[in-house]
Design a protein around this motif. Structure first.
Motif, mmCIF file in Angstrom:
data_model
loop_
_atom_site.group_PDB
_atom_site.id
_atom_site.type_symbol
_atom_site.label_atom_id
_atom_site.label_comp_id
_atom_site.label_asym_id
_atom_site.label_seq_id
_atom_site.Cartn_x
_atom_site.Cartn_y
_atom_site.Cartn_z
ATOM 1 N N ARG A 100 -0.873 -8.491 -1.854
ATOM 2 C CA ARG A 100 0.501 -8.485 -1.576
ATOM 3 C C ARG A 100 1.334 -8.882 -2.851
ATOM 4 O O ARG A 100 1.007 -9.394 -3.724
ATOM 5 N N ASP A 124 4.714 -7.127 2.906
ATOM 6 C CA ASP A 124 3.467 -6.714 3.929
ATOM 7 C C ASP A 124 2.324 -7.049 3.078
ATOM 8 O O ASP A 124 2.105 -6.675 1.579
ATOM 9 N N TRP A 125 1.175 -7.230 3.723
ATOM 10 C CA TRP A 125 0.190 -7.201 2.929
ATOM 11 C C TRP A 125 -0.427 -5.693 2.787
ATOM 12 O O TRP A 125 -0.425 -5.007 3.852
#
Length: 208
Positions: A100, A124-125
């Motif tokens: 991320r 967001d990842w």
């Protein structure tokens, strides 16, 4: 002769922040922390356990597993696809790449070396998933591939369970792409690469 007070770069930056807040009408805004749908402590501890030395995948190696709940959804034609009776599908040969970035605003100030850093939030990842599914007795794993396609074809987020993803607080993802590779002579297994991003459920509260 009157002298104007000296304003430091940090004070100047703070004044600009206050002006922006007043201009946007945000002086009365309050911060609310959203708590995502993370499993309870008991389930989290159970899911967060890595594979034991005796746990083997269908290829005889110790890798991560991934369980996906079949999603129910309305398609583009307004038809409801109810997959609740299908339950879940588990893949036992899975590798993950998780990364991320951070959203940071940098502002240069005249007369000051470097920049002022303003931390906004984490992105967001980004999750890259590699799945290998194998068939029995040298057969192509048609049924398992069809199960995965049911999940990936759904235009909604996917509820996932994985001890590894849970280390990062990930239990829901949105698939952004998928690729399939059939190796020469590898008719009895299928390699799938899935690109996805983590998803946090959002609850909207309407004031009557």
């Amino acid at each position: 002769m009157e002298f104007e007070p000296i304003i430091t770069p940090q004070e100047e930056f703070t004044n600009v922040q206050r002006l922006l807040i007043r201009t946007a009408g945000l002086q009365n805004a309050q911060v609310a922390i959203f708590k995502g749908a993370i499993p309870s402590n008991g389930n989290r501890e159970k899911l967060a356990l890595p594979p034991q030395s005796g746990d083997k995948s269908s290829f005889g190696v110790s890798l991560s597993t991934l369980t996906i709940t079949f999603p129910s959804y309305f398609d583009n034609q307004g038809v409801f696809n109810d997959n609740s009776s299908l339950g879940k599908v588990t893949f036992d040969t899975v590798l993950f790449d998780v990364e991320r970035q951070k959203n940071i605003i940098t502002t240069p100030i005249q007369g000051r070396n470097g920049t002022i850093k303003e931390y906004i939030a984490d992105t967001d990842w980004a999750v890259n998933i590699k799945i290998i599914i194998s068939g029995a007795n040298g057969e192509f794993p048609k049924n398992k591939l069809e199960d995965l396609l049911i999940c990936l074809n759904a235009p909604v987020e996917l509820e996932v369970e994985s001890w590894y993803l849970l280390q990062f607080g990930i239990n829901s993802i949105v698939a952004t792409g998928d690729a399939y590779k059939l190796d020469e002579g590898g008719i009895s297994y299928q390699v799938i690469n899935i690109q996805a991003i983590s998803d946090t459920p959002v609850e909207l509260i309407l004031n009557k």
